[in-house]
Design a protein around this motif. Structure first.
Motif, PDB file in Angstrom:
ATOM      1  N   GLN A   3       6.854  60.157  13.670  1.00 23.74           N
ATOM      2  CA  GLN A   3       5.985  60.943  12.796  1.00 23.74           C
ATOM      3  C   GLN A   3       4.770  60.107  12.425  1.00 23.74           C
ATOM      4  N   GLN A   4       3.611  60.729  12.433  1.00 24.13           N
ATOM      5  CA  GLN A   4       2.375  60.038  12.078  1.00 24.13           C
ATOM      6  C   GLN A   4       2.347  59.805  10.567  1.00 24.13           C
ATOM      7  N   THR A   5       2.001  58.598  10.162  1.00 21.33           N
ATOM      8  CA  THR A   5       1.954  58.262   8.746  1.00 21.33           C
ATOM      9  C   THR A   5       0.608  58.670   8.152  1.00 21.33           C
ATOM     10  N   LYS A   6       0.548  58.652   6.819  1.00 17.99           N
ATOM     11  CA  LYS A   6      -0.718  58.945   6.133  1.00 17.99           C
ATOM     12  C   LYS A   6      -1.788  57.942   6.553  1.00 17.99           C
ATOM     13  N   ILE A   7      -1.409  56.674   6.634  1.00 23.19           N
ATOM     14  CA  ILE A   7      -2.379  55.645   7.015  1.00 23.19           C
ATOM     15  C   ILE A   7      -2.884  55.879   8.429  1.00 23.19           C
ATOM     16  N   ASP A   8      -1.999  56.233   9.347  1.00 23.72           N
ATOM     17  CA  ASP A   8      -2.441  56.536  10.723  1.00 23.72           C
ATOM     18  C   ASP A   8      -3.453  57.672  10.715  1.00 23.72           C
ATOM     19  N   ARG A   9      -3.143  58.743   9.988  1.00 29.43           N
ATOM     20  CA  ARG A   9      -4.061  59.886   9.915  1.00 29.43           C
ATOM     21  C   ARG A   9      -5.394  59.498   9.305  1.00 29.43           C
ATOM     22  N   VAL A  10      -5.337  58.752   8.211  1.00 32.60           N
ATOM     23  CA  VAL A  10      -6.562  58.346   7.520  1.00 32.60           C
ATOM     24  C   VAL A  10      -7.419  57.467   8.426  1.00 32.60           C
TER      25      VAL A  10
END
Length: 159
Positions: A3-10
């Motif tokens: 699952q993509q993390t918030k940090i990855d998305r940001v």
């Protein structure tokens, strides 16, 4: 599938926003800085910046896999707090053009995080101001190195 993390998305959203309309060479420099930031996050010790409890959590998560552990444990606000350490000499990108890009992107990233509501300034204000002050200091250092013809204050070749 991970699952993509918030940090990855940001990080992806920030990189996309900053690269939009730029030359391919500029986009490549931006991507190189973000890649270096990800490497930094895989090894950074956070005790001095975030506290010993968060540091213990990060070390435990790294036992399951160092790559991406920071992003699995923390949110973008904690990432922002650690950006000052990303500007330390041991993480400075070379040549100087990449160092300039690194400093510029860190400054823009903190602003971008604040504008997008990822940083609660009631909690993180001092840490954010420290990062912003370090960006200013780094820009002054870059100017000083350039004024010396690319040599550091000691006379050694600059970045």
């Amino acid at each position: 599938m991970t699952q993509q993390t918030k940090i990855d998305r940001v990080l992806e959203e920030f990189l996309d926003a900053q690269s939009r309309g730029r030359s391919p060479a500029t986009g490549e420099r931006y991507a190189r800085v973000i890649a270096q930031l990800r490497e930094f996050l895989d090894v950074v010790e956070v005790d001095a910046m975030l506290g010993t409890d968060p540091g213990t959590m990060l070390r435990a998560e790294r036992e399951f896999g160092a790559s991406g552990a920071f992003a699995r444990v923390f949110d973008p606000a904690e990432l922002a707090v650690c950006l000052r350490a990303f500007l330390a000499p041991e993480w400075r990108l070379e040549p100087r053009a990449l160092w300039v890009t690194q400093v510029s992107l860190v400054g823009r990233f903190v602003t971008w995080l604040r504008r997008h509501g990822w940083i609660d300034m009631r909690v993180w204000a001092c840490a954010v101001w420290d990062v912003e002050a370090e960006v200013v200091r780094q820009r002054e250092l870059i100017r000083a190195v350039a004024a010396q013809g690319g040599r550091s204050a000691t006379g050694a070749p600059g970045p």
